[in-house]
Design a protein around this motif. Structure first.
Motif, PDB file in Angstrom:
ATOM      1  N   LYS A 111       0.813  -1.224   0.000  1.00  0.00           N
ATOM      2  CA  LYS A 111       0.000   0.000   0.000  1.00  0.00           C
ATOM      3  C   LYS A 111       0.840   1.266   0.000  1.00  0.00           C
ATOM      4  O   LYS A 111       0.640   2.154  -0.831  1.00  0.00           O
ATOM      5  N   THR A 113       4.061   1.785  -0.608  1.00  0.00           N
ATOM      6  CA  THR A 113       4.872   1.906  -1.828  1.00  0.00           C
ATOM      7  C   THR A 113       4.004   2.339  -3.003  1.00  0.00           C
ATOM      8  O   THR A 113       4.363   3.228  -3.781  1.00  0.00           O
ATOM      9  N   ARG A 140       1.737   0.195  13.022  1.00  0.00           N
ATOM     10  CA  ARG A 140       3.164  -0.097  13.150  1.00  0.00           C
ATOM     11  C   ARG A 140       3.890   1.225  13.369  1.00  0.00           C
ATOM     12  O   ARG A 140       3.656   2.187  12.634  1.00  0.00           O
ATOM     13  N   GLN A 146       7.837   5.734   7.188  1.00  0.00           N
ATOM     14  CA  GLN A 146       8.116   5.205   5.837  1.00  0.00           C
ATOM     15  C   GLN A 146       7.544   6.132   4.757  1.00  0.00           C
ATOM     16  O   GLN A 146       8.229   6.472   3.788  1.00  0.00           O
ATOM     17  N   ASP A 249       6.430  -8.512 -10.676  1.00  0.00           N
ATOM     18  CA  ASP A 249       7.810  -8.762 -11.089  1.00  0.00           C
ATOM     19  C   ASP A 249       8.405  -9.949 -10.357  1.00  0.00           C
ATOM     20  O   ASP A 249       9.386 -10.525 -10.796  1.00  0.00           O
ATOM     21  N   SER A 250       7.830 -10.278  -9.204  1.00  0.00           N
ATOM     22  CA  SER A 250       8.484 -11.345  -8.440  1.00  0.00           C
ATOM     23  C   SER A 250       7.506 -12.473  -8.120  1.00  0.00           C
ATOM     24  O   SER A 250       6.984 -12.575  -7.031  1.00  0.00           O
ATOM     25  N   GLY A 272       1.936  -3.295 -10.103  1.00  0.00           N
ATOM     26  CA  GLY A 272       3.209  -2.923  -9.490  1.00  0.00           C
ATOM     27  C   GLY A 272       4.265  -3.870 -10.009  1.00  0.00           C
ATOM     28  O   GLY A 272       4.142  -5.082  -9.869  1.00  0.00           O
TER      29      GLY A 272
HETATM   30  P1  GDP Z   1       2.147  -2.058   3.050  1.00  0.00           P
HETATM   31  O1  GDP Z   1       2.347  -2.744   4.345  1.00  0.00           O
HETATM   32  O2  GDP Z   1       0.923  -2.547   2.358  1.00  0.00           O
HETATM   33  O3  GDP Z   1       2.184  -0.585   3.159  1.00  0.00           O
HETATM   34  O4  GDP Z   1       3.360  -2.501   2.091  1.00  0.00           O
HETATM   35  P2  GDP Z   1       4.689  -1.711   1.702  1.00  0.00           P
HETATM   36  O5  GDP Z   1       4.398  -0.624   0.763  1.00  0.00           O
HETATM   37  O6  GDP Z   1       5.415  -1.340   2.949  1.00  0.00           O
HETATM   38  O7  GDP Z   1       5.466  -2.842   0.904  1.00  0.00           O
HETATM   39  C1  GDP Z   1       5.842  -4.078   1.463  1.00  0.00           C
HETATM   40  C2  GDP Z   1       7.037  -4.629   0.703  1.00  0.00           C
HETATM   41  O8  GDP Z   1       6.680  -4.938  -0.627  1.00  0.00           O
HETATM   42  C3  GDP Z   1       8.168  -3.618   0.589  1.00  0.00           C
HETATM   43  O9  GDP Z   1       9.382  -4.277   0.768  1.00  0.00           O
HETATM   44  C4  GDP Z   1       8.053  -3.094  -0.825  1.00  0.00           C
HETATM   45  O10 GDP Z   1       9.270  -2.655  -1.339  1.00  0.00           O
HETATM   46  C5  GDP Z   1       7.553  -4.310  -1.538  1.00  0.00           C
HETATM   47  N1  GDP Z   1       6.814  -3.993  -2.759  1.00  0.00           N
HETATM   48  C6  GDP Z   1       5.733  -3.204  -2.920  1.00  0.00           C
HETATM   49  N2  GDP Z   1       5.305  -3.192  -4.213  1.00  0.00           N
HETATM   50  C7  GDP Z   1       6.141  -3.989  -4.896  1.00  0.00           C
HETATM   51  C8  GDP Z   1       6.234  -4.424  -6.274  1.00  0.00           C
HETATM   52  O11 GDP Z   1       5.446  -4.057  -7.158  1.00  0.00           O
HETATM   53  N3  GDP Z   1       7.249  -5.280  -6.583  1.00  0.00           N
HETATM   54  C9  GDP Z   1       8.138  -5.716  -5.630  1.00  0.00           C
HETATM   55  N4  GDP Z   1       9.095  -6.559  -6.027  1.00  0.00           N
HETATM   56  N5  GDP Z   1       8.071  -5.353  -4.358  1.00  0.00           N
HETATM   57  C10 GDP Z   1       7.098  -4.516  -3.968  1.00  0.00           C
END
Ligand code: GDP
Ligand code: MG
Length: 435
Positions: A111, A113, A140, A146, A249-250, A272
């Protein structure tokens, strides 16, 4: 992207490739294998069944077997089915000075990111729009930090709320946005490890408070079918406007994309495609369907066209049409050009929407047959006849027909087609890549 799925489909298609004849039992075997491929890519059973039913309807008993290149027809049918399932047309993501964007989803889905990626995207699209981001993630300790860091890196303002209650904080951010005349507000929310009542209630309340124009679910593409249950739960409390699937991508599972579109019936807006902030791709159903099948795009056709038709030849015909004086000589040239490109059938494969012109497989088949006959007729004409077709009267028609071993009405048909050939040139010019 979706490598596992793509390579299984390709392996399947390779088994059919180049076969002149595909029997109904070959088709049945293919359906069984396709079913395995879809299910192991985490496409829900119900969706898999729908896809196969639609393919069966299209392919079985339709004389696939006898037509040219059945393998290509099958790939194309799978492509069309997938494209339709993915929504056919891309859904534009539009923001203006009254837009509020809320992202929601589980913890770790991406989210924060993705919110930052969206901000970067909006800035690229509309550099004049003033953007404000805010985090309502008080779950958190490091979550707000972040987003603040991302904003700092991008040079996009982030509002730090004094309240740590999500609804109060949302209210604060709204007021700050108005007072400081920000064009668009992007709101990051807290996730949880699972969809709990607590999380859903919080999201519902925040949504009611801010009434966001965009309510975007962020889903981790690696979780496949599991993400569908999550999506359904969120959809029940918030009427989503769309979704973004991350981590394609992964090792994202094809099922996450295919399943979301067919079960939730809301558009996927972006994918993404990496950790960095530019890695956000617009979701274009046509392109994703192609990628899923590992098929090249129009470029493939152009490579073929370029190597087989000399530019000179092509120009000659184009010049003739520009002059508006078309001789049968030019026409014949044109036909042989098409011949070099490959069969009409295989050409059409690359042109799913040929600007309103659409031919059925039957028509194409007939077209190819006609072309062979036309070439025979033309070779029994004199040079003068080819240059000045108007002189071809009844007697000449009889002579030409006899020479080519065809009937006079075949010759008449050729001459009528010749008049129609302007359309072919339009087709050729449509096929030209934009320079
Ligand atoms: P949140 O908890 O939903 O806010 O998630 P974050 O934005 O903190 O992302 C969690 C992890 O997923 C981080 O390490 C990001 O870098 C990674 N991440 C988010 N989007 C992508 C993506 O499109 N590709 C990859 N490979 N990693 C991603
Ligand atoms: Mg976060």
């Amino acid at each position: 992207m979706f490598e596992g799925f793509t390579s299984s489909i390709q392996a399947l298609m390779d088994r059919l490739k180049g076969r002149g004849i595909i029997t109904e039992s070959d088709l049945q075997e293919m359906f069984d294998k396709l079913r395995e491929v879809f299910l192991s890519a985490d496409v829900p059973l119900r969706v898999t069944k729908d896809i196969l039913a639609s393919l069966r309807h299209e392919l079985v008993g339709k004389a696939v077997i006898t037509r040219a290149r059945p393998d290509e027809q099958i790939v194309h049918a799978v492509y069309r089915t997938l494209k339709e399932l993915l929504g056919d047309e891309a859904t534009p993501f539009a923001v203006d000075t009254s837009s509020t964007i809320l992202v929601l989803g589980l913890q770790g889905a991406g989210k924060t990111t993705t919110l930052a990626k969206l901000a970067a995207y909006i800035r690229r699209q509309q550099p004049k729009l003033r953007i404000l981001m805010v985090s309502l993630d008080f779950q958190r300790p490091a979550a707000r930090e972040q987003l603040a860091q991302l904003g700092h890196r991008m040079g996009i303002d982030v509002y730090w709320t004094s309240s740590q209650d999500p609804v109060q904080a949302a209210l604060e951010a709204q007021q700050y946005r108005l007072q400081n005349r920000y064009g668009v507000l992007l709101i990051d929310t807290a996730g949880r490890l699972h969809t709990s009542d607590e999380l859903l209630k919080e999201i519902e309340q925040v949504t009611r408070q801010v009434n966001p124009t965009h309510r975007i679910l962020v889903l981790d593409g690696m979780t496949g079918q599991q993400s569908l249950a999550v999506a359904q739960q969120f959809q029940q409390v918030v009427d989503l406007t769309g979704a973004i699937i991350t981590k394609v991508d992964s090792g994202a599972r094809a099922g996450s994309v295919v399943g979301f579109c067919s079960v939730i019936k809301k558009p996927i807006l972006f994918l993404g495609t990496g950790e960095s902030l530019e890695e956000l791709d617009q979701f274009i159903p046509e392109r994703v369907a192609r990628r899923l099948l590992g098929d090249g795009d129009l470029a493939t056709l152009w490579e073929r066209a370029q190597t087989r038709i000399s530019a000179e030849e092509q120009e000659r015909v184009e010049r003739a049409f520009k002059r508006g004086v078309l001789t049968l000589e030019d026409f014949s040239q044109q036909l042989s050009m098409l011949n070099k490109l490959g069969s009409l059938t295989s050409l059409m494969k690359y042109m799913p929407s040929m600007g309103g012109i659409s031919l059925t497989a039957e028509q194409m088949h007939k077209g190819e047959h006609d072309m062979r006959r036309f070439r025979a007729i033309m070779s029994s004409m004199t040079q003068k006849e080819r240059l000045i077709p108007a002189i071809i009267n009844g007697t000449r028609r009889q002579r030409i027909a006899a020479g080519a071993g065809v009937t006079v009405s075949d010759v008449n048909r050729l001459l009528a087609a010749f008049e129609q050939s302007q359309k072919l040139v339009k087709l050729m010019s449509k096929m030209k890549p934009s320079r």
